[in-house]
Design a protein around this motif. Structure first.
Motif, PDB file in Angstrom:
ATOM      1  N   GLU A 157      43.219   4.028 -20.685  1.00  0.00           N
ATOM      2  CA  GLU A 157      42.451   5.519 -20.407  1.00  0.00           C
ATOM      3  C   GLU A 157      43.323   6.284 -19.480  1.00  0.00           C
ATOM      4  O   GLU A 157      42.817   6.929 -18.598  1.00  0.00           O
ATOM      5  N   CYS A 160      42.765  11.714 -20.332  1.00  0.00           N
ATOM      6  CA  CYS A 160      41.213  12.340 -20.983  1.00  0.00           C
ATOM      7  C   CYS A 160      41.609  13.691 -21.612  1.00  0.00           C
ATOM      8  O   CYS A 160      41.629  14.484 -20.870  1.00  0.00           O
ATOM      9  N   ASP A 162      39.948  16.633 -23.752  1.00  0.00           N
ATOM     10  CA  ASP A 162      38.555  16.923 -24.587  1.00  0.00           C
ATOM     11  C   ASP A 162      37.890  15.671 -24.963  1.00  0.00           C
ATOM     12  O   ASP A 162      37.096  15.896 -25.926  1.00  0.00           O
ATOM     13  N   GLY A 163      37.538  14.698 -23.838  1.00  0.00           N
ATOM     14  CA  GLY A 163      36.720  14.093 -24.128  1.00  0.00           C
ATOM     15  C   GLY A 163      37.160  12.518 -24.572  1.00  0.00           C
ATOM     16  O   GLY A 163      36.494  11.642 -24.940  1.00  0.00           O
ATOM     17  N   TYR A 165      40.002   9.482 -24.554  1.00  0.00           N
ATOM     18  CA  TYR A 165      40.918   8.722 -23.777  1.00  0.00           C
ATOM     19  C   TYR A 165      41.909   8.158 -24.473  1.00  0.00           C
ATOM     20  O   TYR A 165      41.967   7.825 -25.656  1.00  0.00           O
TER      21      TYR A 165
END
Length: 175
Positions: A157, A160, A162-163, A165
């Motif tokens: 991750e 990130c 736009d949401g 990962y």
């Protein structure tokens, strides 16, 4: 492009071309860069002026550009940024690697990396060049491996966008 691209160090005269190509890359592949398109717009084209001036190129801080010919548009870019802290000055990072889609698959990325590595080998006391690549970007990772980079880790991750990962592979090459 039939011939090997012309690779040269970018200067302040290349500021606008570099900035426009950077924006294209950030917009087309947001998962491939730590900087967002919005952040690049906020910082503006002058953000890279210190590197474009070339005053610290011999120390391992420079931007390279690829061109089909001297009078042709910029096709690709890559930079080297030496770490600043005293205990880390033996390392540098590959930054901002991007090749325009119209030049993809024609050896532009390889030529940029080969020139970056050649220049990196001439930097006094530089021992290691590192880079970060999206774990999902197989083409880029294979290119990096083909010029001698090896994966030494993975950051889960790492970005990130736009949401969503994205993991990142950490790669290095000793010079």
């Amino acid at each position: 492009m039939e011939n090997t691209p012309l690779i040269r160090q970018l200067t302040l005269a290349d500021r606008d071309a570099h900035y426009q190509l950077r924006l294209r890359g950030l917009q087309a592949h947001p998962e491939a860069f730590g900087q967002s398109h919005k952040e690049a717009l906020e910082r503006g084209p002058a953000h890279y002026d210190a590197m474009l001036e070339g005053k610290r190129a011999a120390d391992g801080n420079f931007l390279l550009g690829a061109f089909a010919a001297p009078d042709k548009p910029l096709l690709g870019v890559v930079g080297l940024k030496r770490l600043a802290r005293l205990k880390e000055r033996h390392k540098a990072e590959v930054i901002g690697m991007y090749v325009a889609p119209e030049a993809a698959g024609r050896g532009v990325g390889r030529a940029l990396l080969m020139e970056l590595l050649a220049r990196g080998r001439r930097v006094e006391n530089l021992r290691q060049i590192q880079l970060v690549v999206s774990s999902e970007n197989d083409a880029a990772r294979h290119l990096y491996e083909s010029v001698g980079f090896r994966r030494y880790g993975r950051e889960p991750e790492a970005l990130c966008v736009d949401g969503i990962y994205y993991d990142a592979d950490l790669m290095t090459q000793f010079v």
